[in-house]
Write a protein that holds these residues in place. Structure first.
Motif, PDB file in Angstrom:
ATOM      1  N   ALA A 293      -6.859  -3.721   1.620  1.00 46.19           N
ATOM      2  CA  ALA A 293      -5.639  -4.485   1.852  1.00 46.19           C
ATOM      3  C   ALA A 293      -4.575  -4.239   0.802  1.00 46.19           C
ATOM      4  CB  ALA A 293      -5.962  -5.979   1.925  1.00 46.19           C
ATOM      5  N   SER A 294      -4.999  -4.010  -0.459  1.00 46.59           N
ATOM      6  CA  SER A 294      -4.043  -3.926  -1.557  1.00 46.59           C
ATOM      7  C   SER A 294      -3.969  -2.566  -2.225  1.00 46.59           C
ATOM      8  CB  SER A 294      -4.392  -4.965  -2.625  1.00 46.59           C
ATOM      9  OG  SER A 294      -5.631  -4.633  -3.252  1.00 46.59           O
ATOM     10  N   GLY A 295      -4.964  -1.698  -1.998  1.00 46.47           N
ATOM     11  CA  GLY A 295      -5.017  -0.423  -2.701  1.00 46.47           C
ATOM     12  C   GLY A 295      -5.495  -0.544  -4.133  1.00 46.47           C
ATOM     13  N   GLU A 296      -5.785  -1.762  -4.607  1.00 47.63           N
ATOM     14  CA  GLU A 296      -6.273  -1.962  -5.972  1.00 47.63           C
ATOM     15  C   GLU A 296      -7.658  -1.350  -6.129  1.00 47.63           C
ATOM     16  OE1 GLU A 296      -4.931  -3.219  -8.615  1.00 47.63           O
ATOM     17  OE2 GLU A 296      -3.432  -4.734  -8.087  1.00 47.63           O
ATOM     18  N   ARG A 297      -7.932  -0.872  -7.348  1.00 42.11           N
ATOM     19  CA  ARG A 297      -9.241  -0.275  -7.622  1.00 42.11           C
ATOM     20  C   ARG A 297     -10.329  -1.346  -7.662  1.00 42.11           C
ATOM     21  NH1 ARG A 297      -7.305   3.713 -12.589  1.00 42.11           N
ATOM     22  NH2 ARG A 297      -6.119   5.183 -11.259  1.00 42.11           N
ATOM     23  N   ARG A 298     -11.473  -0.992  -7.127  1.00 39.03           N
ATOM     24  CA  ARG A 298     -12.639  -1.870  -7.182  1.00 39.03           C
ATOM     25  C   ARG A 298     -13.546  -1.407  -8.319  1.00 39.03           C
ATOM     26  NH1 ARG A 298     -14.594  -2.901  -0.905  1.00 39.03           N
ATOM     27  NH2 ARG A 298     -13.149  -4.627  -0.473  1.00 39.03           N
ATOM     28  N   GLY A 299     -13.119  -1.677  -9.537  1.00 41.97           N
ATOM     29  CA  GLY A 299     -13.904  -1.281 -10.692  1.00 41.97           C
ATOM     30  C   GLY A 299     -13.537   0.090 -11.209  1.00 41.97           C
ATOM     31  N   GLY A 300     -14.426   0.648 -12.043  1.00 36.36           N
ATOM     32  CA  GLY A 300     -14.179   1.929 -12.668  1.00 36.36           C
ATOM     33  C   GLY A 300     -14.418   3.097 -11.727  1.00 36.36           C
ATOM     34  N   ALA A 301     -14.250   4.295 -12.276  1.00 35.52           N
ATOM     35  CA  ALA A 301     -14.399   5.510 -11.470  1.00 35.52           C
ATOM     36  C   ALA A 301     -15.824   5.627 -10.941  1.00 35.52           C
ATOM     37  CB  ALA A 301     -14.039   6.732 -12.298  1.00 35.52           C
ATOM     38  N   VAL A 302     -15.932   5.965  -9.666  1.00 36.32           N
ATOM     39  CA  VAL A 302     -17.252   6.189  -9.056  1.00 36.32           C
ATOM     40  C   VAL A 302     -17.639   7.660  -9.137  1.00 36.32           C
ATOM     41  CG1 VAL A 302     -17.138   4.173  -7.556  1.00 36.32           C
ATOM     42  CG2 VAL A 302     -16.146   6.347  -6.776  1.00 36.32           C
ATOM     43  N   ALA A 409      11.181   0.384  -6.541  1.00 36.97           N
ATOM     44  CA  ALA A 409      11.516  -0.162  -7.849  1.00 36.97           C
ATOM     45  C   ALA A 409      10.555  -1.294  -8.187  1.00 36.97           C
ATOM     46  CB  ALA A 409      12.961  -0.664  -7.849  1.00 36.97           C
ATOM     47  N   GLY A 410      10.596  -1.729  -9.443  1.00 36.35           N
ATOM     48  CA  GLY A 410       9.790  -2.864  -9.861  1.00 36.35           C
ATOM     49  C   GLY A 410       8.381  -2.472 -10.265  1.00 36.35           C
ATOM     50  N   PRO A 411       7.538  -3.469 -10.545  1.00 42.91           N
ATOM     51  CA  PRO A 411       6.172  -3.198 -10.998  1.00 42.91           C
ATOM     52  C   PRO A 411       5.322  -2.568  -9.897  1.00 42.91           C
ATOM     53  CG  PRO A 411       6.478  -5.532 -10.573  1.00 42.91           C
ATOM     54  CD  PRO A 411       7.831  -4.906 -10.460  1.00 42.91           C
ATOM     55  N   SER A 412       4.174  -2.044 -10.302  1.00 48.31           N
ATOM     56  CA  SER A 412       3.247  -1.436  -9.344  1.00 48.31           C
ATOM     57  C   SER A 412       2.904  -2.427  -8.238  1.00 48.31           C
ATOM     58  CB  SER A 412       1.973  -0.997 -10.065  1.00 48.31           C
ATOM     59  OG  SER A 412       1.024  -0.483  -9.157  1.00 48.31           O
ATOM     60  N   ARG A 413       2.893  -1.933  -7.006  1.00 52.42           N
ATOM     61  CA  ARG A 413       2.588  -2.792  -5.859  1.00 52.42           C
ATOM     62  C   ARG A 413       1.964  -1.971  -4.743  1.00 52.42           C
ATOM     63  NH1 ARG A 413       6.143  -1.894  -1.709  1.00 52.42           N
ATOM     64  NH2 ARG A 413       8.252  -1.101  -2.166  1.00 52.42           N
ATOM     65  N   ALA A 414       1.457  -2.688  -3.745  1.00 54.35           N
ATOM     66  CA  ALA A 414       0.870  -2.017  -2.592  1.00 54.35           C
ATOM     67  C   ALA A 414       1.946  -1.352  -1.744  1.00 54.35           C
ATOM     68  CB  ALA A 414       0.089  -3.017  -1.744  1.00 54.35           C
ATOM     69  N   VAL A 415       1.635  -0.160  -1.237  1.00 52.01           N
ATOM     70  CA  VAL A 415       2.497   0.563  -0.305  1.00 52.01           C
ATOM     71  C   VAL A 415       1.617   0.991   0.875  1.00 52.01           C
ATOM     72  CG1 VAL A 415       4.016   2.531   0.038  1.00 52.01           C
ATOM     73  CG2 VAL A 415       3.960   1.390  -2.182  1.00 52.01           C
ATOM     74  N   VAL A 416       2.090   0.719   2.095  1.00 51.24           N
ATOM     75  CA  VAL A 416       1.283   0.964   3.289  1.00 51.24           C
ATOM     76  C   VAL A 416       1.916   2.052   4.142  1.00 51.24           C
ATOM     77  CG1 VAL A 416       0.287  -0.072   5.374  1.00 51.24           C
ATOM     78  CG2 VAL A 416       0.530  -1.440   3.293  1.00 51.24           C
ATOM     79  N   GLY A 417       1.094   3.005   4.554  1.00 51.05           N
ATOM     80  CA  GLY A 417       1.500   4.010   5.522  1.00 51.05           C
ATOM     81  C   GLY A 417       0.667   3.870   6.781  1.00 51.05           C
ATOM     82  N   GLU A 418       1.319   3.899   7.950  1.00 51.35           N
ATOM     83  CA  GLU A 418       0.617   3.755   9.224  1.00 51.35           C
ATOM     84  C   GLU A 418       1.075   4.834  10.186  1.00 51.35           C
ATOM     85  OE1 GLU A 418      -0.008  -0.765  10.172  1.00 51.35           O
ATOM     86  OE2 GLU A 418       1.986  -0.519   9.247  1.00 51.35           O
ATOM     87  N   PHE A 419       0.106   5.395  10.906  1.00 50.12           N
ATOM     88  CA  PHE A 419       0.445   6.450  11.866  1.00 50.12           C
ATOM     89  C   PHE A 419      -0.565   6.426  13.004  1.00 50.12           C
ATOM     90  CE2 PHE A 419       0.308  10.676  13.689  1.00 50.12           C
ATOM     91  CZ  PHE A 419       1.655  10.975  13.842  1.00 50.12           C
ATOM     92  N   ASN A 420      -0.092   6.064  14.190  1.00 49.59           N
ATOM     93  CA  ASN A 420      -0.920   6.084  15.404  1.00 49.59           C
ATOM     94  C   ASN A 420      -2.303   5.475  15.197  1.00 49.59           C
ATOM     95  OD1 ASN A 420       1.182   7.261  16.805  1.00 49.59           O
ATOM     96  ND2 ASN A 420       0.322   9.322  16.773  1.00 49.59           N
ATOM     97  N   GLY A 421      -2.346   4.332  14.502  1.00 52.75           N
ATOM     98  CA  GLY A 421      -3.592   3.603  14.332  1.00 52.75           C
ATOM     99  C   GLY A 421      -4.281   3.820  13.008  1.00 52.75           C
ATOM    100  N   GLU A 422      -3.963   4.899  12.292  1.00 50.88           N
ATOM    101  CA  GLU A 422      -4.543   5.092  10.959  1.00 50.88           C
ATOM    102  C   GLU A 422      -3.680   4.353   9.937  1.00 50.88           C
ATOM    103  OE1 GLU A 422      -5.951   8.516   7.744  1.00 50.88           O
ATOM    104  OE2 GLU A 422      -4.838   9.110   9.546  1.00 50.88           O
ATOM    105  N   ARG A 423      -4.345   3.695   8.982  1.00 51.45           N
ATOM    106  CA  ARG A 423      -3.648   2.910   7.965  1.00 51.45           C
ATOM    107  C   ARG A 423      -4.152   3.331   6.591  1.00 51.45           C
ATOM    108  NH1 ARG A 423      -3.755  -2.521   5.559  1.00 51.45           N
ATOM    109  NH2 ARG A 423      -1.665  -3.441   5.669  1.00 51.45           N
ATOM    110  N   VAL A 424      -3.231   3.728   5.722  1.00 55.39           N
ATOM    111  CA  VAL A 424      -3.562   4.108   4.347  1.00 55.39           C
ATOM    112  C   VAL A 424      -2.778   3.191   3.412  1.00 55.39           C
ATOM    113  CG1 VAL A 424      -3.622   5.956   2.638  1.00 55.39           C
ATOM    114  CG2 VAL A 424      -3.880   6.506   5.070  1.00 55.39           C
ATOM    115  N   VAL A 425      -3.488   2.569   2.474  1.00 50.27           N
ATOM    116  CA  VAL A 425      -2.858   1.667   1.511  1.00 50.27           C
ATOM    117  C   VAL A 425      -3.009   2.253   0.117  1.00 50.27           C
ATOM    118  CG1 VAL A 425      -2.758  -0.677   0.584  1.00 50.27           C
ATOM    119  CG2 VAL A 425      -3.413  -0.298   2.982  1.00 50.27           C
ATOM    120  N   GLY A 426      -1.894   2.441  -0.560  1.00 53.26           N
ATOM    121  CA  GLY A 426      -1.903   2.940  -1.933  1.00 53.26           C
ATOM    122  C   GLY A 426      -1.114   2.033  -2.850  1.00 53.26           C
TER     123      GLY A 426
END
Length: 443
Positions: A293-302, A409-426
């Motif tokens: 939902a947010s693109g935030e990391r879930r802990g350290g590098a896997v 602009a502004g602090p780091s935040r979620a950015v969402v890309g959507e295309f024909n049903g695929e959703r990528v959150v960064g």
């Protein structure tokens, strides 16, 4: 006589799919996938998944990476960082020989997109491929040029229909005037009118309003089976489900069981880190699981790895249903954060290319790119949005743009890309600190 078959949709293929069977090992020759101008083997990822989902053995599917994948402006003149048609053909021939030796097979199938089809045709006609290739499938290949003869366009280019390279390839091979070399079986796949490089008008090559001398049927070849798929774009002539269906049917004589990508329980990923299909030794790759939902990391590098001389990374076992952030750090490049939606299957062509920061972007607070490597954005055809903007900035009518850029602009935040049903959150990252984010679509 040329045989053209028009695809008006996938429904008929899906109805027939219940009749298809998994091919046996004797029916599965090695397939070598050849990418287009400036591209990488990674573009064949979903095509390979569809072959695997229909029972084709993974070890008999080979996607190759041409070093310096861009064509020269003039094929006959050396140009740093570019390859000639002769170099392209020699590389393909070498790769085919490696595949034949590794598999023990007598022949391969060649599947190519765009410029890759030039190397295939050149190899079969002039490099001995008439003996080592059983089938050649060409998607979106500008077989009669991107332009014929146009003022201001280099007549020595591979892409010039009246130039020496294509004139030689297209010279009649027999009394029927066939343009293809036997005994190889040939298939071309083209769009009905949505391929940016098969256009009567020069819009997409910087010559709006000027006739190119090329038609929508430019990718067709006399003597081949020529398939037309409505509304697909230049890349989708190879990477779409409809293109896969046509390819599978041509090779096997049967419809595929499914056009879907069948998920795997155990997903192992690997690939390369490089630029111009050359390794970047000493670069670092870190992988993070992210919140959908947010693109935030879930802990350290896997997964964390310093890239060696061969450019390879992995293997890394991914969690089904988990989206990931891939961070590439390399001297001379931006720290590049690549966000991907969840992977349904294993792949060894997850290639990572770090970004460079263009001068025009340096003063921006951040830079986020939405990228569709296996196709283009078409506002008249596709459902898509980027950070709430519909269509994404820069997307134009007609499928000719494959990426979009925003500068939040502004602090780091979620950015969402959507295309024909695929959703990528960064996430956005500060450009002043040398960071760029890429939301990379898979489909």
């Amino acid at each position: 006589m040329t045989n053209r078959r028009d695809f008006l949709g996938l429904s008929g293929s899906l109805l027939l799919s219940a009749c298809a069977t998994t091919p046996s090992m004797t029916d599965t020759p090695p397939i070598v996938f050849v990418h287009g101008n400036g591209d990488t083997a990674a573009l064949w990822q979903t095509t390979i998944w569809r072959f695997e989902s229909n029972g084709w053995p993974r070890e008999r599917l080979h996607a190759i990476d041409l070093p310096y994948p861009l064509a020269r402006d003039d094929d006959g003149r050396p140009q740093p960082g570019r390859t000639s048609s002769a170099e392209h053909m020699a590389f393909l021939k070498s790769e085919v020989e490696k595949v034949l030796q590794a598999t023990g097979a007598r022949q391969v199938v060649l599947v190519a997109n765009s410029r890759g089809g030039y190397a295939v045709r050149n190899y079969i006609q002039n490099g001995g491929g008439d003996r080592t290739v059983s089938h050649a499938i060409l998607g979106g290949v500008p077989n009669h040029g991107v332009w014929h003869e146009m003022a201001g366009m280099n007549a020595g280019s591979e892409f010039a229909g009246a130039g020496p390279f294509l004139r030689a390839l297209n010279a009649p091979k027999n009394a029927n005037g066939d343009e293809v070399t036997g005994p190889v079986k040939w298939l071309t796949i083209r769009s009905d009118g949505n391929d940016k490089y098969a256009q009567p008008d020069g819009l997409w090559i910087g010559k709006r309003g000027v006739p190119t001398g090329v038609t929508f049927a430019g990718p067709e070849l006399k003597g081949a089976t020529n398939v037309v798929i409505p509304r697909v774009d230049h890349r989708e002539t190879s990477f779409s489900p409809a293109a896969f269906e046509a390819t599978w049917r041509f090779i096997t004589g049967q419809p595929p069981r499914t056009l879907a990508i069948v998920p795997e329980e155990r997903i192992v990923l690997s690939g390369k880190v490089g630029d111009q299909n050359l390794p970047l030794p000493g670069a670092r790759l870190d992988i993070f699981a992210t919140d959908p939902a947010s693109g935030e990391r879930r802990g350290g590098a896997v997964h964390a790895q310093v890239i060696g001389a061969d450019g390879r990374w992995g293997p890394f076992q991914a969690q089904p249903g988990m989206p990931y952030e891939f961070v590439i750090t390399a001297p001379g490049y931006a720290t590049t954060h690549v966000y991907r939606s969840a992977f349904p299957r294993s792949s060894n062509v997850i290639h990572m290319r770090p970004q460079r920061i263009a001068e025009a972007d340096r003063s921006a607070p951040s830079l986020v790119i939405l990228d569709r490597p296996r196709g283009y954005f078409d506002p008249g055809r596709d459902r898509m949005a980027f950070d709430g903007q519909t269509p994404p900035p820069g997307a134009l009518p007609g499928a000719g743009v494959s990426s979009s850029r925003i500068r939040p602009a502004g602090p780091s935040r979620a950015v969402v890309g959507e295309f024909n049903g695929e959703r990528v959150v960064g996430r956005s990252w500060p450009l002043a600190e040398g960071h760029v984010a890429v939301l990379e679509l898979t489909y």
